[in-house]
Design a protein around this motif. Structure first.
Motif, PDB file in Angstrom:
ATOM      1  N   LEU A 152      66.352  55.431   2.023  1.00  0.00           N
ATOM      2  CA  LEU A 152      67.025  55.147   3.293  1.00  0.00           C
ATOM      3  C   LEU A 152      66.630  56.162   4.359  1.00  0.00           C
ATOM      4  CD1 LEU A 152      69.071  53.328   4.711  1.00  0.00           C
ATOM      5  CD2 LEU A 152      70.881  54.864   3.911  1.00  0.00           C
ATOM      6  N   LEU A 153      66.564  57.425   3.965  1.00  0.00           N
ATOM      7  CA  LEU A 153      66.175  58.462   4.919  1.00  0.00           C
ATOM      8  C   LEU A 153      64.751  58.237   5.406  1.00  0.00           C
ATOM      9  CD1 LEU A 153      66.667  61.141   6.392  1.00  0.00           C
ATOM     10  CD2 LEU A 153      65.898  62.329   4.328  1.00  0.00           C
ATOM     11  N   GLY A 154      63.841  57.884   4.508  1.00  0.00           N
ATOM     12  CA  GLY A 154      62.460  57.643   4.907  1.00  0.00           C
ATOM     13  C   GLY A 154      62.325  56.499   5.900  1.00  0.00           C
ATOM     14  N   VAL A 155      63.046  55.393   5.650  1.00  0.00           N
ATOM     15  CA  VAL A 155      62.970  54.231   6.535  1.00  0.00           C
ATOM     16  C   VAL A 155      63.544  54.558   7.909  1.00  0.00           C
ATOM     17  CG1 VAL A 155      63.820  51.887   6.911  1.00  0.00           C
ATOM     18  CG2 VAL A 155      62.951  52.554   4.667  1.00  0.00           C
ATOM     19  N   LEU A 156      64.758  55.133   7.932  1.00  0.00           N
ATOM     20  CA  LEU A 156      65.397  55.430   9.215  1.00  0.00           C
ATOM     21  C   LEU A 156      64.615  56.489   9.991  1.00  0.00           C
ATOM     22  CD1 LEU A 156      69.174  55.477   8.203  1.00  0.00           C
ATOM     23  CD2 LEU A 156      67.908  53.651   9.346  1.00  0.00           C
ATOM     24  N   GLU A 157      64.088  57.461   9.279  1.00  0.00           N
ATOM     25  CA  GLU A 157      63.305  58.511   9.938  1.00  0.00           C
ATOM     26  C   GLU A 157      62.047  57.936  10.587  1.00  0.00           C
ATOM     27  OE1 GLU A 157      61.952  62.751   8.259  1.00  0.00           O
ATOM     28  OE2 GLU A 157      60.786  61.088   7.460  1.00  0.00           O
ATOM     29  N   ASN A 158      61.383  57.016   9.890  1.00  0.00           N
ATOM     30  CA  ASN A 158      60.159  56.437  10.446  1.00  0.00           C
ATOM     31  C   ASN A 158      60.469  55.508  11.614  1.00  0.00           C
ATOM     32  OD1 ASN A 158      57.312  56.790   9.755  1.00  0.00           O
ATOM     33  ND2 ASN A 158      57.271  54.554   9.619  1.00  0.00           N
ATOM     34  N   LEU A 159      61.571  54.791  11.533  1.00  0.00           N
ATOM     35  CA  LEU A 159      61.993  53.977  12.675  1.00  0.00           C
ATOM     36  C   LEU A 159      62.289  54.870  13.879  1.00  0.00           C
ATOM     37  CD1 LEU A 159      64.363  51.342  11.021  1.00  0.00           C
ATOM     38  CD2 LEU A 159      62.224  50.866  12.217  1.00  0.00           C
ATOM     39  N   VAL A 173      60.250  54.580  17.529  1.00  0.00           N
ATOM     40  CA  VAL A 173      60.847  54.122  18.790  1.00  0.00           C
ATOM     41  C   VAL A 173      61.090  55.264  19.764  1.00  0.00           C
ATOM     42  CG1 VAL A 173      61.946  52.197  17.603  1.00  0.00           C
ATOM     43  CG2 VAL A 173      63.221  54.315  17.934  1.00  0.00           C
ATOM     44  N   THR A 174      61.002  56.514  19.290  1.00  0.00           N
ATOM     45  CA  THR A 174      61.170  57.653  20.196  1.00  0.00           C
ATOM     46  C   THR A 174      59.846  58.389  20.309  1.00  0.00           C
ATOM     47  OG1 THR A 174      62.000  59.031  18.375  1.00  0.00           O
ATOM     48  CG2 THR A 174      63.627  57.860  19.699  1.00  0.00           C
ATOM     49  N   LEU A 175      59.803  59.617  19.833  1.00  0.00           N
ATOM     50  CA  LEU A 175      58.583  60.411  19.826  1.00  0.00           C
ATOM     51  C   LEU A 175      58.347  60.925  18.414  1.00  0.00           C
ATOM     52  CD1 LEU A 175      59.012  62.531  23.106  1.00  0.00           C
ATOM     53  CD2 LEU A 175      57.550  60.525  22.778  1.00  0.00           C
ATOM     54  N   ALA A 176      57.079  60.930  17.998  1.00  0.00           N
ATOM     55  CA  ALA A 176      56.756  61.367  16.640  1.00  0.00           C
ATOM     56  C   ALA A 176      57.177  62.810  16.402  1.00  0.00           C
ATOM     57  CB  ALA A 176      55.253  61.205  16.388  1.00  0.00           C
ATOM     58  N   GLY A 177      57.187  63.624  17.450  1.00  0.00           N
ATOM     59  CA  GLY A 177      57.586  65.012  17.306  1.00  0.00           C
ATOM     60  C   GLY A 177      59.048  65.196  16.946  1.00  0.00           C
ATOM     61  N   PHE A 178      59.868  64.164  17.162  1.00  0.00           N
ATOM     62  CA  PHE A 178      61.291  64.232  16.839  1.00  0.00           C
ATOM     63  C   PHE A 178      61.580  63.783  15.411  1.00  0.00           C
ATOM     64  CE2 PHE A 178      62.472  63.523  21.564  1.00  0.00           C
ATOM     65  CZ  PHE A 178      62.219  64.872  21.803  1.00  0.00           C
ATOM     66  N   LEU A 190      63.499  66.153  13.184  1.00  0.00           N
ATOM     67  CA  LEU A 190      64.855  66.403  13.677  1.00  0.00           C
ATOM     68  C   LEU A 190      65.847  65.408  13.104  1.00  0.00           C
ATOM     69  CD1 LEU A 190      66.749  67.910  15.690  1.00  0.00           C
ATOM     70  CD2 LEU A 190      66.028  66.241  17.419  1.00  0.00           C
ATOM     71  N   PHE A 191      65.403  64.189  12.846  1.00  0.00           N
ATOM     72  CA  PHE A 191      66.307  63.114  12.454  1.00  0.00           C
ATOM     73  C   PHE A 191      67.003  63.423  11.131  1.00  0.00           C
ATOM     74  CE2 PHE A 191      67.223  59.068  10.344  1.00  0.00           C
ATOM     75  CZ  PHE A 191      68.004  58.459  11.307  1.00  0.00           C
ATOM     76  N   ALA A 192      66.270  63.985  10.166  1.00  0.00           N
ATOM     77  CA  ALA A 192      66.857  64.245   8.856  1.00  0.00           C
ATOM     78  C   ALA A 192      68.055  65.175   8.958  1.00  0.00           C
ATOM     79  CB  ALA A 192      65.805  64.842   7.920  1.00  0.00           C
ATOM     80  N   PHE A 193      67.992  66.149   9.829  1.00  0.00           N
ATOM     81  CA  PHE A 193      69.074  67.115   9.926  1.00  0.00           C
ATOM     82  C   PHE A 193      70.245  66.563  10.738  1.00  0.00           C
ATOM     83  CE2 PHE A 193      65.062  69.336   9.370  1.00  0.00           C
ATOM     84  CZ  PHE A 193      65.318  69.914   8.133  1.00  0.00           C
TER      85      PHE A 193
END
Length: 355
Positions: free
Chosen positions: A310-317, A321-326, A329-332
């Protein structure tokens, strides 16, 4: 007299069945709440992607690529769960084991000591897993076992120190340069790709998914069918009771560290052809594996695996849709939200299941 009867009736303990039913109901509500939250995050990400003109195929492609990373997070999370269940320690050295797997494999593979190359790669990977498992055993014996009566915080700090030592040793041994592993399907740097219904699937992704599924099946058989696995489960439920029954709990702790190190090495090896291995790659993967383990409740293998995917899917989404550099940040952000809203994870793990 009547007053005393009323007071006695009011102060009587609630039936055990009622307490258990309420606990199950709260657990189900928590699971549904986490599911709704995950669906809500996914919906927000999809709406953000509409600004870029993304269609269903693009979102599915993001999800497939996220499953590849999520499978690695799941393998790392399984190591966290295994050690925490048996020993009660959160092992932040797990990321170092993920790094050592591909680094040792690439080092052995570079030497023409065995031919043909596929056989050399398989033997190098097996040797790397074995060496990393032995290192995990050494870490438990030399660093954690002497501090077995210390506070949990002290032992967590020890694992952080172990990670820093292993990362520094890797820098001295291999330098800051990346190590390259060939794709398993082609035995070359270029991987094989498959296009199915407009979706691009890399050959190495199939290896990663297959390895994760096989690992989960092997763990299920080990803990469900073998005497040794059942002994480790007993240590996870109640260490004192297991010790009174004659189970060597210290040996079980050592075995848990060895198995967790092997799981980390396997995850790093199958990831090696996708991203070049470096001495510091374990920090990011270790922290995300920890987030996945927390999402799953920290004591259940299916929950850890589901949390990683789930973390991998949501993180890649998020990155799409935002910036790859972020992306990192999503995991935390997810970790903070889980700890605030559902500290036991969506698996609803109970504290008594921990060692």
């Amino acid at each position: 007299m009547g007053l005393f009867r009323v007071v006695g009736r009011a102060s009587a303990p609630a039936p055990v069945e009622g307490v258990e039913a309420r606990a199950r109901r709260e657990e189900a509500i928590g699971r549904w709440g986490m599911g709704v939250a995950a669906a809500g995050i996914a919906l927000v990400l999809i709406l953000l992607g509409r600004r870029h003109g993304f269609g269903p195929t693009t979102y599915i492609q993001f999800a497939l690529d996220g499953l590849r990373a999520g499978s690695i997070y799941a393998l790392v999370a399984l190591g966290f769960v295994l050690i925490y269940r048996v020993t009660g320690v959160i092992n932040f050295a797990q990321g170092a084991f993920v790094m050592l797997g591909p680094m040792i494999t690439a080092t052995l593979y570079e030497r023409p000591w065995l031919s043909p190359p596929p056989l050399r790669l398989a033997a190098s990977a097996a040797a790397a897993v074995a060496l990393t498992a032995l290192l995990g055993v050494a870490v438990e014996r030399l660093a954690l076992y002497p501090a077995r009566r210390a506070s949990p915080l002290t032992r967590v700090i020890i694992t952080v120190g172990v990670y820093l030592i292993l990362q520094g040793a890797a820098l001295l041994l291999w330098g800051p340069y990346a190590k390259v592993l060939p794709a398993f399907s082609t035995m070359a740097l270029a991987d094989r790709s498959f296009r199915i219904a407009g979706l691009l699937v890399k050959g190495q992704s199939l290896w990663i998914w297959g390895t994760t599924a096989a690992t989960l099946a092997a763990l299920a058989l080990f803990f469900g069918r073998t005497t040794l696995g059942k002994a480790m489960r007993a240590c996870a439920v109640n260490r004192l009771a297991a010790q009174l029954m004659g189970i060597p709990v210290d040996r079980m702790s050592t075995l848990a560290f060895g198995m967790a190190a092997a799981l980390g090495a396997i995850g790093g090896i199958v990831l090696g052809p996708v991203t070049r291995a470096t001495y510091d790659m374990g920090l990011d993967l270790g922290l995300k594996g920890f987030v996945a383990a927390v999402m799953g409740g920290l004591v259940r293998f299916p929950g850890a695996a589901l949390g990683g995917l789930l973390l991998g899917v949501l993180e890649n989404l998020w990155a799409g849709v935002t910036l790859a550099g972020f992306k990192d940040l999503f995991a935390f952000i997810v970790l903070i939200l889980v700890l605030l809203a559902r500290p036991t994870g969506f698996a609803g793990a109970a504290e008594e299941e921990r060692a």
